[in-house]
Design a protein around this motif. Structure first.
Motif, PDB file in Angstrom:
ATOM      1  N   PRO A  62      57.125 -79.526 -46.358  1.00 12.87           N
ATOM      2  CA  PRO A  62      56.534 -78.958 -47.581  1.00 12.87           C
ATOM      3  C   PRO A  62      55.875 -80.055 -48.414  1.00 12.87           C
ATOM      4  O   PRO A  62      56.416 -81.160 -48.539  1.00 12.87           O
ATOM      5  N   VAL A  63      54.733 -79.757 -48.989  1.00 10.68           N
ATOM      6  CA  VAL A  63      54.008 -80.777 -49.740  1.00 10.68           C
ATOM      7  C   VAL A  63      54.812 -81.226 -50.960  1.00 10.68           C
ATOM      8  O   VAL A  63      54.711 -82.387 -51.381  1.00 10.68           O
ATOM      9  N   SER A  64      55.639 -80.351 -51.518  1.00 13.99           N
ATOM     10  CA  SER A  64      56.453 -80.747 -52.672  1.00 13.99           C
ATOM     11  C   SER A  64      57.444 -81.839 -52.284  1.00 13.99           C
ATOM     12  O   SER A  64      57.655 -82.803 -53.036  1.00 13.99           O
ATOM     13  N   TYR A  65      58.069 -81.710 -51.128  1.00 20.16           N
ATOM     14  CA  TYR A  65      59.001 -82.732 -50.664  1.00 20.16           C
ATOM     15  C   TYR A  65      58.255 -84.025 -50.346  1.00 20.16           C
ATOM     16  O   TYR A  65      58.703 -85.119 -50.689  1.00 20.16           O
ATOM     17  N   TRP A  66      57.102 -83.894 -49.728  1.00 23.95           N
ATOM     18  CA  TRP A  66      56.271 -85.068 -49.409  1.00 23.95           C
ATOM     19  C   TRP A  66      55.899 -85.820 -50.679  1.00 23.95           C
ATOM     20  O   TRP A  66      55.935 -87.050 -50.730  1.00 23.95           O
ATOM     21  N   GLU A  67      55.532 -85.077 -51.722  1.00 23.42           N
ATOM     22  CA  GLU A  67      55.112 -85.731 -52.957  1.00 23.42           C
ATOM     23  C   GLU A  67      56.295 -86.376 -53.686  1.00 23.42           C
ATOM     24  O   GLU A  67      56.118 -87.379 -54.379  1.00 23.42           O
ATOM     25  N   TRP A  68      57.480 -85.826 -53.518  1.00 28.68           N
ATOM     26  CA  TRP A  68      58.667 -86.505 -54.047  1.00 28.68           C
ATOM     27  C   TRP A  68      58.872 -87.826 -53.306  1.00 28.68           C
ATOM     28  O   TRP A  68      59.087 -88.863 -53.931  1.00 28.68           O
ATOM     29  N   LEU A  69      58.791 -87.809 -51.989  1.00 29.87           N
ATOM     30  CA  LEU A  69      58.978 -89.032 -51.213  1.00 29.87           C
ATOM     31  C   LEU A  69      57.944 -90.093 -51.571  1.00 29.87           C
ATOM     32  O   LEU A  69      58.248 -91.291 -51.582  1.00 29.87           O
ATOM     33  N   ASN A  70      56.719 -89.652 -51.858  1.00 30.64           N
ATOM     34  CA  ASN A  70      55.613 -90.570 -52.102  1.00 30.64           C
ATOM     35  C   ASN A  70      55.215 -90.613 -53.578  1.00 30.64           C
ATOM     36  O   ASN A  70      54.055 -90.914 -53.899  1.00 30.64           O
ATOM     37  N   ARG A  71      56.171 -90.361 -54.446  1.00 28.65           N
ATOM     38  CA  ARG A  71      55.861 -90.286 -55.881  1.00 28.65           C
ATOM     39  C   ARG A  71      55.307 -91.594 -56.437  1.00 28.65           C
ATOM     40  O   ARG A  71      54.547 -91.592 -57.406  1.00 28.65           O
ATOM     41  N   GLN A  72      55.660 -92.717 -55.832  1.00 24.87           N
ATOM     42  CA  GLN A  72      55.138 -94.008 -56.303  1.00 24.87           C
ATOM     43  C   GLN A  72      53.723 -94.270 -55.808  1.00 24.87           C
ATOM     44  O   GLN A  72      53.096 -95.246 -56.203  1.00 24.87           O
ATOM     45  N   HIS A  73      53.242 -93.393 -54.924  1.00 26.99           N
ATOM     46  CA  HIS A  73      51.879 -93.539 -54.396  1.00 26.99           C
ATOM     47  C   HIS A  73      51.087 -92.254 -54.636  1.00 26.99           C
ATOM     48  O   HIS A  73      50.294 -91.836 -53.806  1.00 26.99           O
TER      49      HIS A  73
END
Length: 208
Positions: A62-73
């Protein structure tokens, strides 16, 4: 051409084309309108001198989980890939093409074929992709369906995050704000990392 790549070209690519999906090397990508993605990955294991041995794994990202993982980028615009899977499940081989067919064996998920058996393995793999894997991938790209599956798995599945964090990333973009806010309060009270709660609250506040 390596035997696994030959199998993918001959038997997997036609299925992928029929499913309107994409394939690059040994990874198939299925995309949803939400930006969520499913990946079917083929991973070879060099454990048998006579056979080509490999795993087939379905990942849901899910893109929401991906964006949590990559929140610093966040500004990099990175698209989800298999590393951002919230849930992963092995595609189990039929007994005739299983490297370790014993139900109590250590590696029951591994597919295998001799060079002269590539057609039998490829045909069974194509059937499994058409009949089960692609329908499951599209089903689980619906976040509500994925949440239900994660709560009550129909087969062994590797899950990331705690159950309450899983639920938050799957409802944060679509469910009523009050419901998400209440769940965030529960997450905070149960000791969920503050960095996650803060990220989720910011995401919730920015919803259209």
């Amino acid at each position: 051409m390596k035997p696994l790549d030959a199998l993918i070209r001959q038997y997997v690519k036609p299925v992928v084309k029929g499913e309107n999906a994409n394939i690059a090397k040994r990874t198939v990508r299925v995309s949803a309108s939400s930006g969520d993605r499913a990946f079917i990955e083929f991973t070879q294991h060099f454990v048998d001198p006579d056979k080509t041995v490999f795993d087939v794994t379905l990942h849901i990202a899910p893109v929401s989980y991906w964006e949590w993982l990559n929140r610093q980028h966040a500004d990099a615009g990175l698209a989800p890939d298999g590393r951002g899977a919230l849930a992963s499940r092995a595609v189990m081989p039929p007994k005739g093409v299983a490297w370790d067919p014993d139900p109590e064996g250590f590696f029951p998920s591994r597919w295998a074929f001799l060079d002269e058996g590539i057609d039998a393995c490829g045909e069974l793999l194509a059937q499994e992709l058409e009949r089960s894997v692609f329908p499951l991938a599209r089903h689980l790209l619906n976040r509500s369906a994925l949440l239900e599956e994660m709560k009550n798995p129909s087969a062994p599945t590797v899950l990331r995050m705690s159950p309450i964090m899983q639920e938050i990333v799957l409802i944060i973009d679509d469910y009523p704000e009050e419901q998400v806010s209440q769940l965030l309060v529960s997450a905070e009270e149960s000791g969920t990392p503050a960095s996650f709660v803060e990220w989720a609250r910011r995401r919730l506040a920015l919803r259209p």
